[in-house]
Design a protein around this motif. Structure first.
Motif, PDB file in Angstrom:
ATOM      1  N   THR A  78       0.828  -1.195   0.000  1.00  7.06           N
ATOM      2  CA  THR A  78       0.000   0.000   0.000  1.00  7.06           C
ATOM      3  C   THR A  78       0.859   1.239   0.000  1.00  7.06           C
ATOM      4  OG1 THR A  78      -0.061   0.124   2.387  1.00  7.06           O
ATOM      5  CG2 THR A  78      -1.763  -1.203   1.355  1.00  7.06           C
TER       6      THR A  78
ATOM      7  N   THR B 198       0.155   5.860   0.075  1.00  6.24           N
ATOM      8  CA  THR B 198      -0.720   7.022  -0.098  1.00  6.24           C
ATOM      9  C   THR B 198       0.119   8.143  -0.646  1.00  6.24           C
ATOM     10  OG1 THR B 198      -0.301   7.713   2.166  1.00  6.24           O
ATOM     11  CG2 THR B 198      -2.224   6.337   1.810  1.00  6.24           C
TER      12      THR B 198
ATOM     13  N   THR C 117     -10.118   3.708   5.361  1.00 10.99           N
ATOM     14  CA  THR C 117      -8.664   3.554   5.275  1.00 10.99           C
ATOM     15  C   THR C 117      -8.109   4.653   4.410  1.00 10.99           C
ATOM     16  OG1 THR C 117      -6.838   2.141   4.580  1.00 10.99           O
ATOM     17  CG2 THR C 117      -8.836   1.986   3.288  1.00 10.99           C
TER      18      THR C 117
ATOM     19  N   SER D 126      -5.039   4.164   3.068  1.00  8.85           N
ATOM     20  CA  SER D 126      -4.003   3.501   2.291  1.00  8.85           C
ATOM     21  C   SER D 126      -4.659   2.652   1.217  1.00  8.85           C
ATOM     22  CB  SER D 126      -3.126   2.616   3.191  1.00  8.85           C
ATOM     23  OG  SER D 126      -2.489   3.411   4.149  1.00  8.85           O
TER      24      SER D 126
ATOM     25  N   PRO E  94      -4.479   0.134  -2.097  1.00 12.24           N
ATOM     26  CA  PRO E  94      -3.522  -0.813  -2.679  1.00 12.24           C
ATOM     27  C   PRO E  94      -2.848  -0.225  -3.906  1.00 12.24           C
ATOM     28  CG  PRO E  94      -5.608  -1.887  -2.166  1.00 12.24           C
ATOM     29  CD  PRO E  94      -5.816  -0.417  -1.985  1.00 12.24           C
TER      30      PRO E  94
ATOM     31  N   THR F  50      -3.649  -3.703   5.144  1.00 10.59           N
ATOM     32  CA  THR F  50      -4.113  -2.350   5.382  1.00 10.59           C
ATOM     33  C   THR F  50      -5.080  -2.324   6.562  1.00 10.59           C
ATOM     34  OG1 THR F  50      -6.005  -2.568   3.923  1.00 10.59           O
ATOM     35  CG2 THR F  50      -3.926  -1.902   2.910  1.00 10.59           C
ATOM     36  N   ARG F  51      -5.377  -1.123   7.025  1.00 12.26           N
ATOM     37  CA  ARG F  51      -6.344  -0.969   8.117  1.00 12.26           C
ATOM     38  C   ARG F  51      -7.699  -1.551   7.716  1.00 12.26           C
ATOM     39  NH1 ARG F  51      -5.074   3.041  12.136  1.00 12.26           N
ATOM     40  NH2 ARG F  51      -7.258   3.708  12.233  1.00 12.26           N
TER      41      ARG F  51
ATOM     42  N   GLN G  64      -8.153  -4.002   5.711  1.00 18.40           N
ATOM     43  CA  GLN G  64      -8.056  -5.461   5.657  1.00 18.40           C
ATOM     44  C   GLN G  64      -8.066  -6.091   7.040  1.00 18.40           C
ATOM     45  OE1 GLN G  64      -4.543  -5.498   3.125  1.00 18.40           O
ATOM     46  NE2 GLN G  64      -5.696  -6.499   1.503  1.00 18.40           N
TER      47      GLN G  64
ATOM     48  N   TYR H  47       1.228  -5.196   9.657  1.00 17.08           N
ATOM     49  CA  TYR H  47      -0.082  -4.552   9.709  1.00 17.08           C
ATOM     50  C   TYR H  47       0.116  -3.038   9.718  1.00 17.08           C
ATOM     51  CZ  TYR H  47      -1.823  -9.156  10.928  1.00 17.08           C
ATOM     52  OH  TYR H  47      -2.124 -10.484  10.910  1.00 17.08           O
ATOM     53  N   GLU H  48      -0.638  -2.352   8.880  1.00 17.32           N
ATOM     54  CA  GLU H  48      -0.641  -0.887   8.921  1.00 17.32           C
ATOM     55  C   GLU H  48      -1.198  -0.442  10.264  1.00 17.32           C
ATOM     56  OE1 GLU H  48      -2.587   2.917   6.504  1.00 17.32           O
ATOM     57  OE2 GLU H  48      -3.277   0.870   6.102  1.00 17.32           O
TER      58      GLU H  48
ATOM     59  N   LYS I 232      -3.261   5.564  11.373  1.00 11.91           N
ATOM     60  CA  LYS I 232      -3.631   5.995  10.036  1.00 11.91           C
ATOM     61  C   LYS I 232      -2.920   7.290   9.671  1.00 11.91           C
ATOM     62  CE  LYS I 232      -7.732   7.480   9.193  1.00 11.91           C
ATOM     63  NZ  LYS I 232      -9.221   7.589   9.139  1.00 11.91           N
TER      64      LYS I 232
END
Length: 791
Positions: free
Chosen positions: A261, A263, A277, A279, A281, A301-302, A304, A374-375, A378
């Motif tokens: 991911t 941003t 989220t 972020s 993909p 991602t958050r 996910q 894990y993200e 945020k």
């Protein structure tokens, strides 16, 4: 009767007051809507991304004494993570917190486990100043549970320690992601994806009275735990937003697959809840943020892992850079299943936001013991998001926390690689060396440093470097030098093998070679590998490769591997020798066939030896006689014992093979012959004898000294054939009129058809052989049975 202590989203609940219960729990029963049961049984489901509803249930813990709190076994709402907190966020609980939990499915009680109490937390002073924050121990992952028992004891010493005020038990239910029906395969049907539909229920819960009394392996208590009574404080329940709705996810045991991911912009300040989220993909796993030479880490991602974005009330804060990357452990247990990691991350976020009263999950990243990243907080994984990881060192820093406790054992290679990758990714845009150090000042007072105090840190420090804590555990802390090296250097590069045949320390090939190597540095941090032949680049492959094919010219060469990482640092392996060889072996001695001593068969096959010698321009591997039975000799000269038939021409084929498989055949064509003793010229007294054991059923014998048999032949090899017995004597052998040997024919047994003497020449010629009776005392007999010859 009123519903005691129930809160959802901080507001008094909306549940009918007529329900009579001391404590209540909200559950969801999973039902399906739409297709019939038979189709449902065959349906396939997948996890839905998006927010997952979590719940915080709290139980106030009144102190039995200033130094001890005991809560006996009791039923609770369902939870999977248990923590203890207290009113003063600046206070440390000096003592032990022991808990045991009851498994919701089996009803069995766990062993006593202790919560870590030394972590002072990472909140900024502004969060503490708001007055809502609480002091906490590191929560413990227990798995799905519905009962708990607690014992808290202050540490003993010269100075009496008191437990902090406002002790509270925090029970967190991480919720479950929704499951949606996968679309039917073509030709089967095409109904839209459907979700499970919940039916909300309220279930009365009472303190349990049927569980056996626990055996207490915890530290010795100074007071006796009171028996459960109806005066025990009832838990209060806080369910995170969104409140229970008409969707309740089904349980799952696997986490969604990680994705890469990135941003590109920081979210704009807003007073409304952020999007699920920030972020998105990226198109490919190797995409990088602008100006970042390190690929985006593969992570969940958050969305996910199910972050409930409605809990986050304020937009993220940003620094201007990332000058250091803190490594933590969560202090929770390490015996979890990695399939539960997403639920653990959701639970820790709930604890950070609803117990500690932080704005969001404190860590910028998290990683489980299997290496899945894990993200975290945020704001964009490629941005300098301000976390809540180390008090006084949050702005312009980033962080990662390994789920678990790593005091006595460290993390696996996959986790080290994940930390190294994320750390390099965060430091690379600012051109900071992950293995370097820097000098900074503390941004706030904590238990180790004062505001404005100067200190020097590693670019990848451990939490204990910035605060007075055991985090990230002695064993993980001891692994940080290796992690820094993985992030900054090429570590553990070794050329392990080359394809082809190996003899000693040298490899042999006709030209094509595959080089294989290993390296400890994560692939994502390696820009490329160069394969060097005699110091020059022969092939280049990406950092994910661990082998490469190339071609070498004839002759001896040295192969090495050079690796270049994202910092343009390089390393070169030791070399391996390889010989390119396209030339077949040669024969320095063509196959020779000679007679050897031994027994001739009654069908007139005779013992022979086949010999050949080969050579190669690099290295010969073996020579092989291909005649049945074939036989291989791993030496330049091969020698094989065989038999040859009388008066039959035989082609003896020998193959020479070098180390890479180049080969050459050569033939030796020979004819074996057998001549009766009666064809020889006799001198003296000889008597013919007959019998089935003799060649041709006949032989001749003499006991008279000086009697002889003389025979002229043309060939390469000759053998004298005789019978042996206890009465047999000696015979002199003359070749071309010169005595060359004396043969003793004595034998304790009586073998027949024996080749007792042989002689060979390098080329065919005409020779005369003469056998003369010696007249040995007591056993003068010499019995001749013929002559064998190779032409």
């Amino acid at each position: 009767m009123r519903l005691a202590g129930i809160r959802w989203n901080g507001r008094t609940g909306g549940i009918a007051a007529a329900i009579v219960a001391t404590t209540v729990a909200v559950t969801a029963t999973m039902v399906t809507a739409g297709p019939d049961a038979e189709e449902d049984a065959a349906a396939q489901w997948e996890l839905a991304e998006g927010p997952v509803t979590t719940a915080l249930h709290t139980v106030e813990l009144p102190a039995a004494t200033p130094t001890e709190v005991v809560m006996p076994q009791r039923r609770t709402e369902k939870f999977s993570m248990v923590g203890v907190s207290w009113s003063d966020p600046k206070a440390l609980l000096k003592g032990t917190i022991s808990v045991r939990t009851r498994a919701a499915r089996s009803g069995t009680w766990s062993a006593w486990k202790q919560l870590t109490t030394d972590d002072p937390g990472g909140a900024d002073p502004a969060e503490v100043a708001r007055g809502a924050a609480r002091g906490t121990a590191d929560p413990l992952w227990a798995g799905p549970s519905d009962g708990v028992e607690v014992r808290i004891r202050a540490a003993s010493g010269k100075v009496t320690n008191k437990l902090p005020a406002g002790l509270r038990l925090d029970l967190i239910d991480p919720g479950q992601p929704a499951r949606v029906r996968k679309p039917h395969a073509a030709g089967v049907g095409g109904r839209p994806a459907e979700r499970f539909q919940p039916v909300a229920q309220v279930q009365a819960l009472e303190p349990t009275t049927t569980d056996p009394a626990p055996t207490d392996p915890a530290p010795t208590a100074t007071t006796t735990a009171p028996a459960p009574t109806t005066t025990a404080p009832a838990p209060t329940t806080t369910t995170t937003a969104p409140a229970p709705t008409t969707t309740a996810p089904a349980p799952t045991t696997t986490a969604p697959a990680p994705t890469s991911t990135t941003t590109t912009t920081a979210p704009a300040p807003t007073t409304t809840a952020p999007a699920p989220t920030t972020s998105a993909p990226t198109p490919t796993p190797t995409a990088t943020a602008p100006g970042n030479p390190v690929p985006v880490p593969k992570l969940l991602t958050r969305a996910q892992w199910g972050a409930n974005e409605s809990l986050v009330k304020n937009p993220p804060d940003y620094g201007t850079e990332v000058r250091g990357f803190w490594v933590h452990h969560t202090g929770t247990s390490s015996d979890y299943a990695c399939a539960d990691s997403a639920a653990i991350v959701r639970s820790i976020m709930t604890n950070d936001v609803q117990v500690k009263k932080w704005n969001d999950l404190g860590y910028n990243f998290m990683v489980d013991k299997c290496g899945t990243v894990y993200e975290g907080r945020k704001g964009g994984i490629d941005k300098p998001v301000v976390g809540a990881q180390t008090l006084g060192f949050n702005t312009n820093y980033s962080s990662i926390a390994v789920i678990g406790t790593y005091i006595t054992s460290g993390v696996d290679t996959a986790v080290q690689d994940a930390i190294a990758h994320v750390a390099a990714y965060k430091l690379a845009p600012y051109k900071y060396d992950p293995k370097g150090t820097f000098t900074t000042t503390a941004g706030a007072d904590n238990n180790k440093w004062k505001l404005g105090q100067s200190l020097t840190l590693h670019r990848i420090p451990g939490h204990r470097d910035g605060d007075n804590t055991q985090c990230p555990g002695d064993s993980l802390y001891a692994q940080l030098p290796a992690i820094r090296a993985k992030a900054a250097d090429i570590v553990g590069l070794a050329l392990t093998s080359l394809s082809g045949t190996k003899s000693g320390d040298t490899y042999y090939t006709k030209g094509a070679v595959t080089a294989s190597w290993t390296v400890a540095t994560p692939s994502a941090l390696i820009s490329r590998f160069d394969v060097l032949v005699d110091g020059k680049v022969a092939a280049t492959v990406p950092g994910t490769a661990r082998s490469a094919a190339l071609t070498v010219a004839p002759g001896r060469h040295t192969v090495q591997i050079s690796a270049v990482n994202w910092m343009k640092r390089s390393a070169v392996t030791l070399g391996l020798s390889v010989v390119g060889d396209t030339t077949a072996p040669t024969f320095t001695r063509n196959p020779e066939v000679t007679l050897r001593t031994g027994t001739l068969s009654s069908t007139a096959t005779m013992p022979v030896t086949v010999t050949a010698t080969a050579a190669d321009n690099t290295a010969l591997r073996y020579v092989q006689l291909t005649n049945s039975p074939s036989n291989t000799v791993y030496a330049p000269t091969g020698s094989w014992a065989r038999t040859a038939a009388h008066n039959v021409t035989t082609t003896w084929k020998v193959k020479a093979v070098d180390q890479v498989g180049n080969y050459r055949y050569v033939d030796g064509v020979r004819t074996a012959g057998l001549t009766s003793e009666r064809s020889a010229t006799r001198k003296g007294t000889w008597t013919d004898v007959s019998g089935g054991s003799y060649l041709g059923n006949l032989a001749t014998t003499s006991k008279i000294k000086g009697s002889s048999l003389k025979w002229t032949f043309t060939g390469r090899s000759i053998a004298f054939v005789a019978a042996r017995s206890p009465l047999s004597g000696q015979a002199d052998i003359l070749v071309d009129g010169v005595k060359v040997s004396t043969v003793d024919l004595y034998s304790a047994s009586s073998p027949y058809r024996q080749a007792v003497w042989t002689k060979s020449w390098s080329a065919s010629g005409t020779h005369t052989i003469e056998v003369v009776v010696v007249g040995t005392a007591g056993r003068p007999a010499v019995t001749a049975d013929g002559f064998a010859v190779i032409r």
